[in-house]
Structure formats: structure tokens, C-alpha cells
Scaffold this motif. Structure first.
Motif, PDB file in Angstrom:
ATOM      1  N   ALA A   1       6.423  -8.748  -6.417  1.00  0.00           N
ATOM      2  CA  ALA A   1       6.733  -8.016  -7.650  1.00  0.00           C
ATOM      3  C   ALA A   1       5.820  -6.812  -7.817  1.00  0.00           C
ATOM      4  O   ALA A   1       6.242  -5.777  -8.347  1.00  0.00           O
ATOM      5  CB  ALA A   1       6.606  -8.941  -8.855  1.00  0.00           C
ATOM      6  N   LEU A   2       4.566  -6.922  -7.359  1.00  0.00           N
ATOM      7  CA  LEU A   2       3.608  -5.818  -7.506  1.00  0.00           C
ATOM      8  C   LEU A   2       4.111  -4.545  -6.839  1.00  0.00           C
ATOM      9  O   LEU A   2       3.898  -3.443  -7.359  1.00  0.00           O
ATOM     10  CB  LEU A   2       2.257  -6.228  -6.915  1.00  0.00           C
ATOM     11  N   GLY A   3       4.762  -4.688  -5.688  1.00  0.00           N
ATOM     12  CA  GLY A   3       5.298  -3.499  -5.023  1.00  0.00           C
ATOM     13  C   GLY A   3       6.275  -2.749  -5.911  1.00  0.00           C
ATOM     14  O   GLY A   3       6.224  -1.514  -6.011  1.00  0.00           O
ATOM     15  N   LEU A   4       7.155  -3.476  -6.580  1.00  0.00           N
ATOM     16  CA  LEU A   4       8.120  -2.842  -7.490  1.00  0.00           C
ATOM     17  C   LEU A   4       7.438  -2.303  -8.741  1.00  0.00           C
ATOM     18  O   LEU A   4       7.832  -1.258  -9.265  1.00  0.00           O
ATOM     19  CB  LEU A   4       9.203  -3.845  -7.868  1.00  0.00           C
ATOM     20  N   VAL A   5       6.406  -2.992  -9.226  1.00  0.00           N
ATOM     21  CA  VAL A   5       5.674  -2.499 -10.389  1.00  0.00           C
ATOM     22  C   VAL A   5       4.955  -1.193 -10.052  1.00  0.00           C
ATOM     23  O   VAL A   5       4.939  -0.254 -10.858  1.00  0.00           O
ATOM     24  CB  VAL A   5       4.684  -3.561 -10.900  1.00  0.00           C
ATOM     25  N   ASN A   6       4.367  -1.115  -8.858  1.00  0.00           N
ATOM     26  CA  ASN A   6       3.740   0.142  -8.431  1.00  0.00           C
ATOM     27  C   ASN A   6       4.759   1.282  -8.401  1.00  0.00           C
ATOM     28  O   ASN A   6       4.459   2.413  -8.804  1.00  0.00           O
ATOM     29  CB  ASN A   6       3.111  -0.024  -7.051  1.00  0.00           C
ATOM     30  N   MET A   7       5.950   0.985  -7.888  1.00  0.00           N
ATOM     31  CA  MET A   7       7.008   1.998  -7.874  1.00  0.00           C
ATOM     32  C   MET A   7       7.382   2.397  -9.301  1.00  0.00           C
ATOM     33  O   MET A   7       7.588   3.583  -9.592  1.00  0.00           O
ATOM     34  CB  MET A   7       8.235   1.459  -7.146  1.00  0.00           C
ATOM     35  N   ALA A   8       7.453   1.407 -10.191  1.00  0.00           N
ATOM     36  CA  ALA A   8       7.774   1.687 -11.597  1.00  0.00           C
ATOM     37  C   ALA A   8       6.714   2.584 -12.223  1.00  0.00           C
ATOM     38  O   ALA A   8       7.036   3.532 -12.954  1.00  0.00           O
ATOM     39  CB  ALA A   8       7.899   0.377 -12.373  1.00  0.00           C
ATOM     40  N   TYR A   9       5.442   2.308 -11.931  1.00  0.00           N
ATOM     41  CA  TYR A   9       4.372   3.150 -12.454  1.00  0.00           C
ATOM     42  C   TYR A   9       4.522   4.588 -11.953  1.00  0.00           C
ATOM     43  O   TYR A   9       4.341   5.552 -12.702  1.00  0.00           O
ATOM     44  CB  TYR A   9       3.007   2.606 -12.023  1.00  0.00           C
TER      45      TYR A   9
ATOM     46  N   LEU B   1       0.823  -1.209   0.000  1.00  0.00           N
ATOM     47  CA  LEU B   1       0.000   0.000   0.000  1.00  0.00           C
ATOM     48  C   LEU B   1       0.860   1.263   0.000  1.00  0.00           C
ATOM     49  O   LEU B   1       0.434   2.302  -0.514  1.00  0.00           O
ATOM     50  CB  LEU B   1      -0.941  -0.013   1.210  1.00  0.00           C
ATOM     51  N   PHE B   2       2.060   1.185   0.569  1.00  0.00           N
ATOM     52  CA  PHE B   2       2.975   2.327   0.489  1.00  0.00           C
ATOM     53  C   PHE B   2       3.382   2.579  -0.959  1.00  0.00           C
ATOM     54  O   PHE B   2       3.422   3.724  -1.414  1.00  0.00           O
ATOM     55  CB  PHE B   2       4.219   2.071   1.346  1.00  0.00           C
ATOM     56  N   THR B   3       3.687   1.510  -1.693  1.00  0.00           N
ATOM     57  CA  THR B   3       4.058   1.684  -3.104  1.00  0.00           C
ATOM     58  C   THR B   3       2.860   2.149  -3.927  1.00  0.00           C
ATOM     59  O   THR B   3       3.015   2.928  -4.874  1.00  0.00           O
ATOM     60  CB  THR B   3       4.611   0.376  -3.692  1.00  0.00           C
ATOM     61  N   LEU B   4       1.661   1.682  -3.558  1.00  0.00           N
ATOM     62  CA  LEU B   4       0.454   2.140  -4.257  1.00  0.00           C
ATOM     63  C   LEU B   4       0.205   3.614  -3.974  1.00  0.00           C
ATOM     64  O   LEU B   4      -0.262   4.350  -4.850  1.00  0.00           O
ATOM     65  CB  LEU B   4      -0.752   1.302  -3.822  1.00  0.00           C
ATOM     66  N   ARG B   5       0.539   4.042  -2.764  1.00  0.00           N
ATOM     67  CA  ARG B   5       0.417   5.467  -2.430  1.00  0.00           C
ATOM     68  C   ARG B   5       1.357   6.298  -3.303  1.00  0.00           C
ATOM     69  O   ARG B   5       0.978   7.375  -3.802  1.00  0.00           O
ATOM     70  CB  ARG B   5       0.742   5.682  -0.953  1.00  0.00           C
TER      71      ARG B   5
END
Length: 497
Positions: free
Chosen positions: A151-159, A106-110
Motif C-alpha cells: 500500500a505504501l507504494g500507492l500512497v507515495n504515488m498519491a502524495y 523506492l521508485f514511487t518514493l522518487r
């Protein structure tokens, strides 16, 4: 002060509260999470005693990296230390690591959401949060220890870096995710990198240098850590790539048609956002730049015969953004006739989505019979005050549906997950209790049964959908144990409820 806090962190509290609700209501885990969950347990409770780690006895079909479990366990370790100090059951440790993982995701989504606000405005951000909140899968899965979620956490950061204009940082995040956690992120990295090259957002040679450096660093890190813990030279995700893509062995776990992601997985995960994300691309030309690589990712993934929703969960944030842009446009123009009809239709879709999420939650709540069975056994099981060990055998079905080492108790309880034991052989082993999908086993008495999810049933009245449960896991006790035969146990069930 309070108003400023809510403006800054209000959305995080909403999303975090829903995710935490799912954790506490559905605490157990499935077989797909098994490696990372057992790894986090071993890191927290066995620490440097690697010889006691679960993966050495049950390595799984393909090896996985310990980098994710190490990160989550490090974050959760202070609270797990308190749990241990207070002598609370280890299930609280499972809740802690799941909440820690949820905080990371959720931090990466933020981080991504803040970039949405800067580029498309606060109203689009608000609709983005609404869609994530009423969808079941994103907030349910964000606390589940799957390689896809790591992996989703890193993908969110990439976005987030992509939207921010930090294109090389975005590529580095995707490379790390590909090399360490999920090799299939390459199917997202390729289209995104190609688009950035074609639009001259990046220089080929500069991107090449950055990507080679990131890849070498990622490979070196995973080989160093995982070779040490697995006790052999190893690059886990390369072996996963070889198994799934080169050997195409993943199809042994089932196949779906080419269109399954578009006709089943995405509609179920996006709900109201599914038609709206298409509308968003038509209404806002800027979105095509962001949606096209992600759409290509899902399209390329569709060529692989084995399909699961979690494989494409990284696409959901971008599709939700497109839907949020469409919803914002509809809301702002709702006073016009045709737009008013669209607004009413959108409200109807949101209500239907909420109903779908509640139904999915009800089904998932009953879908972990193994974990519930072990909990009930600990609650009802008779343990003497002597030094005799109480051995519990956990069959494959129970282990796949909710049982993990976080659910185990200390002495005198002992546990076995030995596989391929024939039904007629149990009576020759020294097991006190069995968690088994078979009800009648020679030498054992069925003590009680735990039901699990079977199917959904339409009915009249409210609610119009109900969960049908049927016996899934039987708890059996050895007939040679006089304490077990003396106890009054619930009736073993055959019926469906």
C-alpha cells in the motif's frame, strides 16, 4: 555524462544501496510477511499448479490478495529464472523478490521526491534524503513483503500526484490501496478528500464519479484474481476490514494506549525528524495543508487498540518532508546566533539518529533465529546418498522467525510445518530433525542451538550498547538415526551471550 547521471540518480543510488544492504545482511522474513513471501515463492516455482500453493494448507487468520505478489514476482521472474538455471539455493530467489519490491517502493518514493524538489527546492529534497537514509525503518521495511508496504507504494504515488496538483489521480491511488491492499488507508483517504473538498481543490460530483469508477475497478480486479487463486468467491481486504474493524479481533494480538503512535512508534521511526517535523509546520505555513490530513490519519488510527509501527508507515514521508523544510531553514540561517544553536542541536540529533539506526540494525540482525537455524542445519546436517527422505519439522516459533519456503532445499530434504503437535508425540513421528524452541524432547538428541535477540544492554566503553542474545531455536536429531548419533555436533546452549 557521469556528473549528470549522479545529479539525476545519485539520491536513488544512496537510498537503494542502503536498502540492498539491509536485504543482504538480514535476508529472512517474519510471520507478518509470511503470506506474501510464500505466495511469491509459489508463483515463481509452482506457477500454474495452484494445488501446491502454501495458502491452501496454511490460509492464515484472514485471506490476503495475490495482486501484490503477482506484480513483484513478474518483475523478479527473469532473475529467479537465472537463479534456477544456475541451480543456486532458493534463498537467492528471496533476495531477488525483496530487491524487486524495494525497487518498486523506492521508485514511487522518487516520484514523490521529485515533486518535493519542484515545490520546495533542491535543498529540502537533499535533507529529505538525509532523513530517510539515517532512519532505520523506512529503508528496512521497503523490501519487506507486508500488505502495508504494498500500500505504501500507492500512497507515495498519491502524495506525488497531490503535490503535483493531480488531485483526482491521488484519490484513485488511495482508493486502489484501500480496496486491494490495506483497508485502513481509508483513514487517510477520508481526511485528504475532505480537505480537498473544503479548499475547493476538487468538485464533489466529479470526485464522486472518479472514486466510484476507481472503486469498482479495484473491487472487480481483486475479486477476479483472488477468487481464482483462493478457489472461492472472495474480496480479501473486505474480510480483513470485517475481522479487524467490525469484529475488532485484531486486539487479540495485543493492545497499546491511545498515545502510543505519538509517544513510541513515531519517535523511533522518525528519530531526529520527529521534533523537526513539528518545527517545520510552525516555520512554513504551506506545510499545514499537507501535514494535517496525515496527522489526522495517525490520530484516527490511534483509536484502534491494536497498534504496530507498520500500520502508520505511510505517514513517514510527509513528516520527513516537514522535518526537511525545518532543517533547510535552520541550515540557511545558521550564521545567526539563535539559529546557530538550533543548527548545532540538529547536528547532534542527526548523530544520535545514526546511532539509533545502527542499534536497530544490530538487534534486527539477530532477530531471525528460525531462518539461521534452517541454514545451519542444511550446512551441518548429514544426508546419505540413498533415496531416503530427510524430514525436518519446523515448529511455530521457527516458522514465525525467519523460515519460509525460500529457505528450503530440494530432495532428499522434506519439510513439515504441521501445527499443534504435542512435545511427547514427536517421538512417534517420522521426523529426522526438529527445529524447536524446546531443548529436551523424548526420542531426539539436541544437536546445536541458534541464539537470537533478547534485549539491548548498556555498557561502558565502545560501543555503549550491545545486543544480548539467548538460545531461541534448538536443532534436534532423531536418536534412531545412526548417522546423526555418530556425528560430532556443537554443544546445545543454555547460556545467554
Amino acid at each position: 555524462m557521469g556528473r549528470k547521471f549522479m545529479e539525476t540518480y545519485g539520491y536513488d543510488m544512496i537510498l537503494g544501496s542502503i536498502a540492498a544492504f539491509y536485504v543482504f545482511m538480514i535476508p529472512y522474513t517474519k510471520v507478518e510477511e509470511s503470506f506474501n513471501v510464500q505466495a511469491m515463492h509459489d508463483i515463481l516455482y509452482h506457477r500454474h499448479h495452484i494445488e501446491n500453493y502454501d495458502h491452501l494448507e496454511f490460509p492464515g487468520v484472514v485471506p490476503r490478495t495475490f495482486i501484490g505478489p503477482l506484480l513483484v514476482s513478474s518483475l523478479a521472474s527473469p532473475l529467479v529464472f537465472v537463479v534456477t538455471l544456475l541451480q543456486l539455493p532458493k534463498i537467492y530467489g528471496l533476495l531477488t523478490v525483496r530487491l524487486a519490491l524495494g525497487c518498486i517502493i523506492l521508485f514511487t518514493l522518487r516520484f514523490f521526491r521529485v515533486q518535493i524538489r519542484d515545490k520546495f527546492g533542491r535543498q529540502v529534497e537533499a535533507f529529505f534524503v538525509i532523513f530517510v537514509s539515517i532512519q532505520f525503518h523506512m529503508l528496512f521495511y521497503c523490501t519487506r513483503a507486508l500488505p502495508n508496504i504494498m500500500a505504501l507504494g500507492l500512497v507515495n504515488m498519491a502524495y506525488g500526484y497531490w503535490f503535483k496538483g493531480s488531485f483526482y489521480a491521488a484519490l484513485n491511488c488511495l482508493i486502489f490501496a484501500t480496496v486491494v491492499f490495506r483497508c485502513d488507508i481509508l483513514l487517510l483517504l477520508g481526511p485528504l478528500g475532505l480537505e480537498l473538498l473544503l479548499t475547493k481543490s476538487i468538485s464533489f460530483w466529479k470526485a464522486f464519479r472518479y472514486c466510484i469508477g476507481a472503486a469498482l475497478f479495484s473491487i472487480g480486479l481483486t475479486v477476479l484474481i483472488d477468487s481464482f487463486i483462493w478457489r472461492k468467491p472472495l474480496w480479501p481486504e473486505f474480510e480483513v476490514f470485517w475481522f479487524n474493524s467490525v469484529l475488532n479481533r485484531s486486539s487479540e494480538w495485543g493492545t497499546h494506549s491511545f498515545h502510543w503512535y505519538f509517544s513510541s512508534a513515531l519517535p523511533r521511526s522518525l528519530l531526529a525528524a520527529y521534533p523537526l517535523f513539528v518545527l517545520g509546520v510552525l516555520l512554513e505555513r504551506r506545510l499545514l495543508f499537507y501535514v494535517l490530513p496525515v496527522f489526522s490519519f495517525v490520530l484516527l488510527y490511534s483509536k484502534l487498540p491494536h497498534k504496530e509501527l507498520r500500520f502508520i508507515i505511510s505517514s513517514i514521508p510527509i513528516f520527513n518532508l516537514s522535518a526537511a523544510v525545518a532543517a533547510s531553514r535552520i541550515y540557511n540561517n545558521r550564521k545567526k546566533n539563535i539559529w546557530n544553536l538550533c543548527f548545532i542541536a540538529m547536528l547532534g540529533l542527526l548523530i544520535i539518529s545514526l546511532g539509533g539506526t545502527i542499534t536497530a540494525f544490530m538487534a534486527s540482525h539477530e532477530n531471525y533465529p528460525g531462518g539461521n537455524a534452517l541454514k545451519e542445519l542444511h550446512k551441518r546436517g548429514y544426508v546419505t546418498n540413498s533415496t531416503d527422505e530427510v524430514w525436518v519439522h519446523i515448529d511455530t516459533f521457527s516458522a514465525m522467525n525467519g523460515v519460509s519456503r525460500f529457505g528450503e532445499n530440494g530432495f532428499p530434504w522434506r519439510y513439515s510445518k504441521e501445527e499443534e503437535i504435542l512435545v511427547d508425540e514427536y517421538c512417534h513421528r517420522n521426523f529426522t530433525y526438529l527445529l524447536n524452541e524446546h531443548r529436551d524432547i523424548k526420542g531426539f538428541k539436541c544437536l546445536f542451538t541458534v541464539n537470537g535477540f533478547s534485549r539491548l544492554r548498556l555498557q561502558t566503553g565502545f560501543p555503549q550498547v550491545s545486543v544480548v542474545k539467548e538460545p531461541k531455536v534448538h536443532i534436534l536429531g532423531s536418536i534412531t538415526n545412526k548417522y546423526i548419533t555418530r556425528e560430532n555436533w556443537p554443544v546445545c546452549l543454555y547460556s545467554i551471550s
